[in-house]
Scaffold this motif. Structure first.
Motif, PDB file in Angstrom:
ATOM      1  N   THR A 135       0.811  -1.228   0.000  1.00  0.00           N
ATOM      2  CA  THR A 135       0.000   0.000   0.000  1.00  0.00           C
ATOM      3  C   THR A 135       0.843   1.276   0.000  1.00  0.00           C
ATOM      4  O   THR A 135       0.285   2.374  -0.105  1.00  0.00           O
ATOM      5  CB  THR A 135      -0.907   0.029   1.242  1.00  0.00           C
ATOM      6  N   HIS A 139      -0.278   5.194  -0.997  1.00  0.00           N
ATOM      7  CA  HIS A 139      -0.217   6.311  -0.063  1.00  0.00           C
ATOM      8  C   HIS A 139       0.659   7.440  -0.610  1.00  0.00           C
ATOM      9  O   HIS A 139       0.354   8.622  -0.406  1.00  0.00           O
ATOM     10  CB  HIS A 139       0.319   5.838   1.288  1.00  0.00           C
ATOM     11  N   ASN A 313      -5.401  13.158   8.777  1.00  0.00           N
ATOM     12  CA  ASN A 313      -6.067  12.262   7.839  1.00  0.00           C
ATOM     13  C   ASN A 313      -5.247  11.998   6.587  1.00  0.00           C
ATOM     14  O   ASN A 313      -5.731  11.357   5.652  1.00  0.00           O
ATOM     15  CB  ASN A 313      -7.415  12.854   7.416  1.00  0.00           C
ATOM     16  N   PRO A 315      -2.470  10.483   3.928  1.00  0.00           N
ATOM     17  CA  PRO A 315      -2.006   9.118   3.689  1.00  0.00           C
ATOM     18  C   PRO A 315      -0.686   8.829   4.366  1.00  0.00           C
ATOM     19  O   PRO A 315      -0.456   7.734   4.839  1.00  0.00           O
ATOM     20  CB  PRO A 315      -1.876   9.054   2.156  1.00  0.00           C
ATOM     21  N   ARG A 318      -0.918   7.518   7.747  1.00  0.00           N
ATOM     22  CA  ARG A 318      -1.464   6.166   7.886  1.00  0.00           C
ATOM     23  C   ARG A 318      -0.549   5.106   7.286  1.00  0.00           C
ATOM     24  O   ARG A 318      -0.608   3.952   7.659  1.00  0.00           O
ATOM     25  CB  ARG A 318      -2.828   6.092   7.188  1.00  0.00           C
ATOM     26  N   TRP A 323       2.738   2.925  12.522  1.00  0.00           N
ATOM     27  CA  TRP A 323       1.345   3.251  12.827  1.00  0.00           C
ATOM     28  C   TRP A 323       1.126   3.229  14.336  1.00  0.00           C
ATOM     29  O   TRP A 323       1.688   2.413  15.046  1.00  0.00           O
ATOM     30  CB  TRP A 323       0.422   2.219  12.190  1.00  0.00           C
ATOM     31  N   SER A 327      -4.963   3.792  18.562  1.00  0.00           N
ATOM     32  CA  SER A 327      -6.014   4.604  17.963  1.00  0.00           C
ATOM     33  C   SER A 327      -7.343   4.269  18.607  1.00  0.00           C
ATOM     34  O   SER A 327      -7.513   3.251  19.273  1.00  0.00           O
ATOM     35  CB  SER A 327      -6.087   4.347  16.449  1.00  0.00           C
ATOM     36  N   SER A 370      -7.273  -2.850   9.783  1.00  0.00           N
ATOM     37  CA  SER A 370      -7.429  -1.417   9.584  1.00  0.00           C
ATOM     38  C   SER A 370      -6.661  -0.932   8.367  1.00  0.00           C
ATOM     39  O   SER A 370      -7.129  -0.054   7.631  1.00  0.00           O
ATOM     40  CB  SER A 370      -6.955  -0.665  10.839  1.00  0.00           C
ATOM     41  N   ILE A 371      -5.456  -1.486   8.129  1.00  0.00           N
ATOM     42  CA  ILE A 371      -4.674  -1.091   6.949  1.00  0.00           C
ATOM     43  C   ILE A 371      -5.452  -1.385   5.672  1.00  0.00           C
ATOM     44  O   ILE A 371      -5.498  -0.563   4.747  1.00  0.00           O
ATOM     45  CB  ILE A 371      -3.311  -1.813   6.932  1.00  0.00           C
ATOM     46  N   GLU A 374      -8.256   1.095   5.377  1.00  0.00           N
ATOM     47  CA  GLU A 374      -7.745   2.418   5.031  1.00  0.00           C
ATOM     48  C   GLU A 374      -7.334   2.491   3.563  1.00  0.00           C
ATOM     49  O   GLU A 374      -7.488   3.529   2.918  1.00  0.00           O
ATOM     50  CB  GLU A 374      -6.557   2.774   5.928  1.00  0.00           C
ATOM     51  N   SER A 377     -10.435   3.019   1.702  1.00  0.00           N
ATOM     52  CA  SER A 377     -10.882   4.398   1.898  1.00  0.00           C
ATOM     53  C   SER A 377     -10.009   5.379   1.131  1.00  0.00           C
ATOM     54  O   SER A 377     -10.495   6.374   0.594  1.00  0.00           O
ATOM     55  CB  SER A 377     -10.858   4.733   3.401  1.00  0.00           C
ATOM     56  N   GLU A 378      -8.705   5.091   1.055  1.00  0.00           N
ATOM     57  CA  GLU A 378      -7.788   5.985   0.342  1.00  0.00           C
ATOM     58  C   GLU A 378      -8.117   6.049  -1.149  1.00  0.00           C
ATOM     59  O   GLU A 378      -8.030   7.115  -1.769  1.00  0.00           O
ATOM     60  CB  GLU A 378      -6.351   5.505   0.547  1.00  0.00           C
TER      61      GLU A 378
END
Length: 411
Positions: A135, A139, A313, A315, A318, A323, A327, A370-371, A374, A377-378
């Motif tokens: 990822t 990012h 927020n 990239p 994240r 990390w 959180s 979560s990665i 995310e 979402s990215e």
């Protein structure tokens, strides 16, 4: 706590009672601590929490001139002199943060507990690293989009400033026949009624906080109040007398220097800019509101970047291998109880791990999940960013063409 970024620091001298002499150094203030370090020293000579202070005073005698004394609750008294730029400026800042600490005390939080399940963590980090590697390119692409959006926002902010200045040039106040009389009448009437509207809450007061401020070019700091409204920023003295009002469209740039210090500027042609420097212990709570209202005109310097919603927020925040495992999402899941399923229970029983190690393992497993979420979402954010970039470029091109035509008319 030694890693806290100082809010302010000043050259000064400190009186050593044991040796009965003054030593030069630097006094530094953080949101929670007051510290003094001698010149060329590696450690702090004085370091105590603001909540332990019982009194701050301005004092002087035949031997000590223009000093500030700080009295701790254990009756330990500290003398600071030769303060730069001056004693009053330093005193106002110290007193402000001390009083805010007393009004809203925050207990010192302990350092994060270290991991006790090293072996289990090492097993899970292999998969985590592989997913993070896949990822990283995504990012990095998101960072490039963020940089493009930041530059476009600056262009739009500059265009807004150019539009306002061109309006001044097109209708100068010294020209007796310029402007629209009806517009001037409306503007005057609105100013006359603004005070009454404010008292009736029509203007939308969002928050008022205590501050210490200076008005450029005067660098002396004075106590006062900052009021954030829906349509303006107002700066008043400690007696609530209004000193200056920034209409929302008149703010040309708003710079967050640290989490506790900002500078607001309104630019003019032919006369000095109006710039106020504002320091407050309450600013970290207000910065998100200012960013929401003045996003395209607001700039976060390096020490204040962590208070920006875009930075939190982004990239890059994240995508790095470091990390944060504490959180809100992970903590919520961990507090909800152990992972369901016979397989997870069997692993814990076979390895005979402690509860703290099991919790740490659950955090890492949830981090992997979560990665992946995310990353999804990215992709959605980048699609939205592309649409916004296209619209912003179109607006900028149109605005540049319009301003060019207006400038040619003035020439």
């Amino acid at each position: 706590m030694n890693r806290e970024v100082p809010v302010q620091s000043w050259p000064c001298s400190y009186y050593l009672n044991i040796e009965r002499r003054w030593v030069p150094g630097r006094l530094s203030l953080t949101p929670t601590h007051l510290r003094f370090r001698e010149d060329n020293a590696e450690t702090f000579s004085v370091d105590f929490h603001l909540s332990s202070i019982s009194e701050i005073k301005k004092e002087s005698s035949s031997y000590i001139f223009s000093s500030i004394t700080v009295l701790e609750k254990d009756n330990a008294k500290h003398w600071f002199s030769s303060l730069q730029p001056n004693r009053s400026a330093v005193f106002n800042v110290l007193e402000h943060f001390w009083r805010e600490q007393l009004l809203s005390p925050r207990g010192e939080q302990g350092e994060a507990k270290t991991s006790k399940g090293k072996e289990l963590i090492n097993i899970a980090t292999g998969s985590q690293k592989r997913l993070e590697d896949t990822t990283r390119v995504l990012h990095h692409q998101g960072e490039q989009f963020d940089n493009v959006m930041k530059d476009l926002n600056k262009i739009e902010a500059d265009m807004a400033t150019a539009n306002r200045m061109l309006s001044v040039l097109e209708a100068p106040v010294w020209w007796p026949f310029s402007g629209n009389p009806l517009k001037r009448f409306t503007s005057t009437a609105s100013k006359e009624t603004s005070a009454s509207d404010r008292h009736h809450g029509k203007e939308g007061v969002i928050v008022t906080i205590p501050i210490v401020f200076s008005h450029h070019p005067d660098h002396s700091l004075k106590p006062g109040k900052l009021t954030v409204l829906l349509s303006a920023l107002e700066i008043a003295d400690c007696h609530f007398r209004l000193l200056h009002r920034y209409e929302r469209q008149d703010v040309d740039d708003l710079r967050a220097i640290t989490g506790h210090e900002i500078a607001v500027r309104q630019r003019f042609i032919g006369k000095p800019d109006i710039t106020y420097r504002i320091i407050s212990a309450k600013l970290p709570d207000v910065l998100p509101l200012l960013e929401l209202q003045y996003g395209k005109k607001m700039e976060f310097l390096e020490e204040a970047a962590m208070f920006s919603e875009k930075w939190r927020n982004s990239p890059s925040d994240r995508g790095s291998p470091g990390w944060q495992t504490d959180s809100w999402l992970l903590d919520t899941i961990v507090r909800s109880g152990p992972i369901a399923g016979d397989q997870a229970e069997a692993v814990i029983q076979d390895q005979e791990v402690s509860e703290s190690e099991a919790q740490e393992l659950r955090k890492i497993l949830m981090k992997l999940k979560s990665i992946a979420l995310e990353a999804e979402s990215e992709l959605e954010l980048q699609d939205e960013a592309l649409d916004e970039i296209t619209s912003s470029v179109d607006r900028s091109v149109f605005s540049i063409d319009k301003q060019t035509r207006r400038m040619r008319k003035l020439l």
